[in-house]
Design an enzyme around this catalytic site. Sequence first.
Site, PDB file in Angstrom:
ATOM      1  N   ASP A 523       0.866  -1.180   0.000  1.00  0.00           N
ATOM      2  CA  ASP A 523       0.000   0.000   0.000  1.00  0.00           C
ATOM      3  C   ASP A 523       0.907   1.235   0.000  1.00  0.00           C
ATOM      4  OD1 ASP A 523      -1.632   2.124   0.656  1.00  0.00           O
ATOM      5  OD2 ASP A 523      -2.736   1.062   2.232  1.00  0.00           O
ATOM      6  N   HIS A 524       0.872   1.958  -1.082  1.00  0.00           N
ATOM      7  CA  HIS A 524       1.784   3.105  -1.198  1.00  0.00           C
ATOM      8  C   HIS A 524       1.392   4.242  -0.260  1.00  0.00           C
ATOM      9  CE1 HIS A 524       5.066   5.228  -2.813  1.00  0.00           C
ATOM     10  NE2 HIS A 524       4.992   4.830  -4.062  1.00  0.00           N
ATOM     11  N   LYS A 525       0.228   4.121   0.374  1.00  0.00           N
ATOM     12  CA  LYS A 525      -0.117   5.118   1.397  1.00  0.00           C
ATOM     13  C   LYS A 525       0.739   4.892   2.642  1.00  0.00           C
ATOM     14  CE  LYS A 525      -4.547   4.517   2.126  1.00  0.00           C
ATOM     15  NZ  LYS A 525      -4.980   3.301   1.469  1.00  0.00           N
TER      16      LYS A 525
END
Length: 551
Positions: A523-525
């Site tokens: 998850d690039h968040k």
Amino acid sequence: MTTETIPVPDLGGADEVEVIEICVAVGDSVQAEDSLVVLESDKASMEIPSPRAGRITAIRLAVGDKVNAGDPLVEMAPLEGADAGEEQAEPPAPAAEEQAVAAEASTEAAPEPAPAPEAAGEPRVELIRVPDLGTSDEVDVIEVPLRAGDTVEEGASLVVLESDKASMDVPSPMAGTVRSIKVAEGDRVSTGSPLLELEVAAAAPAEARPESEPVESRPAPAPSPAPAAERKPSSFQDDVGPASTAGQREAAQATHLYAGPAVRKLAREMGISLEQVPGTGPKGRILKSDVQGFVQEVMAGRGVLSGSGIPAIPEVDFARFGEVDVEPMSRLHKATAANMHRSWLNVPHVTQFDEADVTELEAFRTSLRAEAEERGTRLTPLPLLLKACAAALQAHPGVNVSLTSDEQVVRKRYIHIGMAVDTPAGLVVPVIRDVNRKSLWELAEEVAELAEKARQRKLTPNDMQGGGFTLSSLGALGGQGFTPIVNAPEVAILGVSRLAVKPVWDGSEFVPRKMLPLSLSYDHKALNGGDAGRFLTHLVELLGDIRRMLL
Ligand code: CAO
């Protein structure tokens, strides 16, 4: 500087009319006829134009307020300098009824005085005409929701009319059955144009009126308060959502979102953005039935997911192309589909690929085969992978986190790893707890035990909760790589594909090595490429030399 209070104009008898948009801001210079606010009743919406040029010094109402004629609308000061030069001759104040926001009572279509019934108690036919529009202009018929034979209640919408400034439902002045319809969508009509013939029961209240008595004429609604040519052409107000800034309005106008006031009201009540609703009316106009259909699709789980704005995939009659079998999705299938979709929509996925040289690891595993048999278990690559993942998570705790909706990062001090299991009923992910504290043999037993429980559908909810990371191994099935979907709220998942013997350059020659393809989706968040890259590189090192797990 003198300021003047501009009041809400005569609303044609309507009261408590809702403010749905404020078109100006304090400091704005407006010209005569520029829209100040948009008001909406349950039957019509209407821009209120400025009676003269000026500069807005205060706004006396807010979106959502209910207003009456005479309520203060804005404070306005005279224009100065260059702006004043643009001021045009003040237009004549529009007639009160021209500014009316139609209230239900005031928009009733006008029935033709009825001929005397041939015999008492027999139904009669009323010709319903377009009510007084407060203008001699023609307006468009944009919706004709009825068919001959339909029954209508008093107040039900007969047609929707639209000018360049507003649209309005024309409600029926009485209950009856539609005998014939005199207009079609796209026609242009004006005050008094025949709309439809309504067969009215003998006992209808209208019949009680003397034959010669015209139907009570109330202040008229005004879809077009002034000739179109006199007005600024920019507004198509009723066809855009209640956007609150000029920019939003322009954006909304650019999308050509056509919908009448009743439809917009219905959508607002249901909490639906009309931008999500495909319109089936003329020019893509959104009809009430479109909003209702959209709600049904969403409730059935087929439509657009909450606020995502993704158009639904059209239903296809597959049987048209050949024989088909149709069966309901299992509960597990539905749950998996919902989880995957939710994760796919919520998680900005990135997948990083690598290969681990597991030649030594495989040699070690093979060397333990006999011992495994003695223990009555099987040592597949999976327990070793779990062990390596636990060590990598310990070294990179930033991967063992979850994000909360209130923007907190939850760092987990435990290392619980989920294991995707393919069962005949569908995909399940039991969780192995405290992987870092368990021996290889304990892990091998637990993998076998949980996989068996999964296939027999004996997993409890507790068995499938609490994971901080997931391992999805398709190695037994083949394949060179895949992009697993993060098992949110976890932030990373490792996909393992089938190991293959490959020639690897050792600095002086190519040597055959057992290479295991790995794909880490994250998850690039929560993780940046650097975090994920360091984690995967470390994992590859651990799998390449398991002695490093002791360090
Ligand atoms: N490369 C080559 N062979 C592999 C391998 C790999 N990466 N991983 C496992 N194998 C071998 C095993 O060693 C075993 O061989 P032996 O019988 O000779 O020992 C054989 O493949 C079968 O293994 P397995 O599948 O029974 O056991 P496992 O521990 O590897 O996996 C489990 C257990 C439950 C994870 C697996 O059965 C499973 O269900 N995998 C599917 C997971 C899945 O569906 N993921 C996708 C989710 S997203 O859609």
